[in-house]
Scaffold this active site. Sequence first.
Site, mmCIF file in Angstrom:
data_model
loop_
_atom_site.group_PDB
_atom_site.id
_atom_site.type_symbol
_atom_site.label_atom_id
_atom_site.label_comp_id
_atom_site.label_asym_id
_atom_site.label_seq_id
_atom_site.Cartn_x
_atom_site.Cartn_y
_atom_site.Cartn_z
ATOM 1 N N GLY A 94 0.843 -1.208 0.000
ATOM 2 C CA GLY A 94 0.000 0.000 0.000
ATOM 3 C C GLY A 94 0.868 1.244 0.000
ATOM 4 C CB THR A 154 0.854 4.064 -4.429
ATOM 5 O OG1 THR A 154 -0.144 3.042 -4.330
ATOM 6 C CG2 THR A 154 2.043 3.557 -5.193
ATOM 7 N N GLY A 155 -0.398 4.669 -1.208
ATOM 8 C CA GLY A 155 -1.602 5.203 -0.555
ATOM 9 C C GLY A 155 -1.324 6.419 0.309
ATOM 10 C CG ASP A 156 -4.081 9.691 2.770
ATOM 11 O OD1 ASP A 156 -3.880 10.787 2.235
ATOM 12 O OD2 ASP A 156 -4.416 9.530 3.964
ATOM 13 C CG HIS A 184 -1.998 6.715 14.644
ATOM 14 N ND1 HIS A 184 -3.168 6.446 13.974
ATOM 15 C CD2 HIS A 184 -2.039 8.038 14.933
ATOM 16 C CE1 HIS A 184 -3.871 7.564 13.865
ATOM 17 N NE2 HIS A 184 -3.219 8.550 14.439
ATOM 18 C CG HIS A 211 -7.829 6.006 16.487
ATOM 19 N ND1 HIS A 211 -6.864 5.057 16.272
ATOM 20 C CD2 HIS A 211 -7.921 6.711 15.326
ATOM 21 C CE1 HIS A 211 -6.393 5.187 15.032
ATOM 22 N NE2 HIS A 211 -7.030 6.164 14.449
ATOM 23 C CE LYS A 219 -12.636 11.511 8.783
ATOM 24 N NZ LYS A 219 -11.214 11.654 9.079
ATOM 25 C CE LYS A 240 -6.189 16.763 14.122
ATOM 26 N NZ LYS A 240 -6.713 15.412 14.143
HETATM 27 C C1 BG6 Z 1 -7.015 7.669 11.216
HETATM 28 C C2 BG6 Z 1 -8.325 7.759 10.521
HETATM 29 O O1 BG6 Z 1 -6.813 6.385 11.751
HETATM 30 O O2 BG6 Z 1 -6.996 8.609 12.293
HETATM 31 C C3 BG6 Z 1 -8.546 9.186 9.973
HETATM 32 O O3 BG6 Z 1 -8.364 6.840 9.436
HETATM 33 C C4 BG6 Z 1 -8.410 10.187 11.109
HETATM 34 O O4 BG6 Z 1 -9.819 9.307 9.356
HETATM 35 C C5 BG6 Z 1 -7.111 9.961 11.863
HETATM 36 O O5 BG6 Z 1 -8.417 11.475 10.525
HETATM 37 C C6 BG6 Z 1 -7.011 10.838 13.098
HETATM 38 O O6 BG6 Z 1 -5.729 10.686 13.625
HETATM 39 P P1 BG6 Z 1 -4.979 11.906 14.334
HETATM 40 O O7 BG6 Z 1 -3.689 11.314 14.791
HETATM 41 O O8 BG6 Z 1 -4.830 12.972 13.303
HETATM 42 O O9 BG6 Z 1 -5.880 12.319 15.451
#
Ligand code: BG6
Length: 463
Positions: free
Chosen positions: A9, A11-13, A175, A237, A320, A325
């Site tokens: 993956g 080449t992905g975001d 993460h 998360h 979203k 944020k």
């Molecule tokens: C990612 C989601 O796991 O976490 C994204 O796929 C989201 O949609 C992102 O924007 C948020 O992570 P952070 O570290 O920017 O809070």
Amino acid sequence: MNTTIIIFGATGDLASRKLLPALYRLLQKGDLDGCTIIGVAHDHLTAEQILKNTKQYVKNWDDRIWKRLESIVSYHVVEFEAKHDYTKLAEHIDAIEQGKKSNRLVYLATAARYFCTITRYCAEAGIAKRISEQDRSWNRLAYEKPFGHDLVSAHEINRCITHYFDESQIYRVDHYLTKEVVDNIALLRFTNVVLEPLWRNTYIQNVQIILNEELGIKSRGSYYDTYGALSDVTQNHMLELLALIAMEAPEKLSGHYIRQQRADVLENVKVVDAVVGQYEGYRQEKGVRPDSTTETFAALCLQVKNERWNGTPFFLKTGKKLEKKETLIRIKFKNIDCLLEQEYCPSDSNYLIISLYPDATFSLVLNAKKPGKSFEVAPVTMEFCHSCVFGDSVPDAYQTLFEEIFKGELATSVSLREIEASWRIIDAVKSKELVVHKYEAGSRGPSEAMRVFSKKHGVGWSE
Ligand code: BG6
């Protein structure tokens, strides 16, 4: 020992925004000596093109480091479902390693529907082998979240990958578990006598976990439309944050012990209420179905059914295209039995606010006297700001994630028990077939969420 990092993956975001910049920083720190990186995907691109995409996400740019990164990155085209492509990939890896004994990390930054196939073909082509951790070199596999799309699919993927590899080689990554502040939660709880005895339903009124995003889905329309807010961030998360807040003290703050405590919490979570929404204009986004009912907003009221937490609701809210944020955990303590005359008693209680974004801070909101002759009470904040004390050197979550995998630290990997328990929660929400309420982009979310949560549960999300 040399390590070969194979990113499916590439080449992905995620690879361009997070994985490659994290590897750049590790290289800068001198932690990638002897490593090579092989990007893998089905697009007909070159390593130069992939790195060009990444450049804009690299902070503290240094031309020398960049050149070194260029010299260790290669790219190989693989159709994920074409078995013979893996034989060629194996040859490419062997040619790069030139017979030197190397660790191997296979990182699957792909949709979960490819996890089983990629794992199987990697095993069959010898790209990664089932080897015990006692061996001098290691082979590990990292799977990006979401791990599956429901309980059944997660179970299926797990059955497949554990057929080829040992649990100790498998990292189901999230993460959020490697964010510095998140790592601090358990330490904060268990090492502070002013918090530890209060950490229960007797003193805590409610816990709010908020992951609001200003951005929409950008170029990730087709991914996002399959998953939605519940599977994209809530199942992983947000529930992991809940687990860390609610867990009992692990025997050690590492691997197996911490995973067990987190799983014990998640297995006792019950869904009390849920509201979902979709921002106006979502259906016109690229890659989104024109009649999509995928939620881009979710607010949940959950209960952790155990002695410590019975009666203390956990509120989760994410979306979203919201007004700003902000990522935080707000712990609201109960009101004090005030021994003073009514007029001097505070109208609000204490809060502990753990902020992950925009700043990494812990704030304790207390009541104090306003200056002057009268005894008017006002909330005041005592704050620990991470960067003020430790400087701006907080490592990025993905950088830490790679470091932890290299070390073999399993606490940053989510166990199957946690995955299954969290999907059970999300499946229970989805089975309610909730009405998807529209909300305006840039707003606070659907008014229905505000109404239900403030009327039924007395939470306004910002107090
Ligand atoms: C990612 C989601 O796991 O976490 C994204 O796929 C989201 O949609 C992102 O924007 C948020 O992570 P952070 O570290 O920017 O809070």
